[in-house]
Design an enzyme around this catalytic site. Structure first.
Site, short mmCIF file in Angstrom:
data_model
loop_
_atom_site.label_atom_id
_atom_site.label_comp_id
_atom_site.label_asym_id
_atom_site.label_seq_id
_atom_site.Cartn_x
_atom_site.Cartn_y
_atom_site.Cartn_z
N ARG A 72 0.82 -1.20 -0.06
CA ARG A 72 -0.16 -0.21 0.09
C ARG A 72 0.89 1.30 -0.10
NH1 ARG A 72 -4.71 -1.14 4.25
NH2 ARG A 72 -3.01 -1.40 5.60
N GLU A 109 5.27 -9.21 15.11
CA GLU A 109 4.72 -9.66 16.32
C GLU A 109 4.27 -11.01 16.19
OE1 GLU A 109 1.72 -6.78 13.89
OE2 GLU A 109 3.86 -6.96 14.75
#
Length: 185
Positions: A72, A109
């Site tokens: 993006r 994460e």
């Protein structure tokens, strides 16, 4: 102390960003709220507003190029670079570019990933503005900045449409200047 990046008419630009995002709950996994920029991209006026703001940041920082983080970030960085009269550098996910490449591995994460940049792209001393859609935990943005710096460029700032402030990603970027067109606290 890092320099503060700003844009003209910041309140109007922030309102455009807020109106252009769509929250998608539980995507890509339960508990995650995906920030979809498709409505902003589909609105020519809103898209032009954010591209103009990002191009102004590039000019104000003295950037010689604009880098976008896949995927993006490409949609924002490429038109901002063109509008500012600068080159565009794609920072790709691993395995998408032919060799030789500069590569930076980093932790997410939920696992690990890598970013790559064509070794033919960066000249020593280039000043680059990094652009992405969202700053969340900061791992991807930090890896992109480190990749560029390892390749010999100076990162003059990171500009994003939206910062998820509650995820505390900004400290991951050290003293690099950061501009979020809008921040969710």
């Amino acid at each position: 102390m890092s320099r503060v990046l700003t844009v003209p008419d910041a309140e109007r630009v922030a309102a455009t960003v807020v109106a252009g995002f769509r929250d998608v709950p539980d995507f890509p996994e339960p508990g995650v709220v995906f920030k979809d920029i498709t409505p902003l991209l589909a609105d020519a006026s809103a898209f032009a507003t954010v591209v103009a703001a990002l191009a102004e940041v590039a000019r104000a920082t003295g950037a010689t190029a604009v880098a976008g983080i896949e995927a993006r970030g490409f949609m924002l960085a490429a038109p901002a670079a063109e509008r500012a009269g600068l080159g565009f550098w794609p920072i790709r996910k691993a395995g998408k570019l032919p060799a030789p490449v500069h590569r930076r591995d980093y932790a997410l994460e939920y696992g690990t990933a890598a970013l790559e940049l064509s070794a033919h792209t960066v000249g020593a001393g280039e000043r680059v503005l990094v652009v992405d859609d969202v700053l969340a935990t900061g791992g991807t943005a930090r890896a992109a900045c480190e990749l560029l710096e390892e390749a010999g460029a100076e990162v003059v700032g990171l500009a994003v449409l939206l910062e998820l402030g509650f995820l505390d990603g900004r400290p991951q970027l050290g003293q690099r200047p950061v501009l979020a067109l809008h921040t969710e606290a």
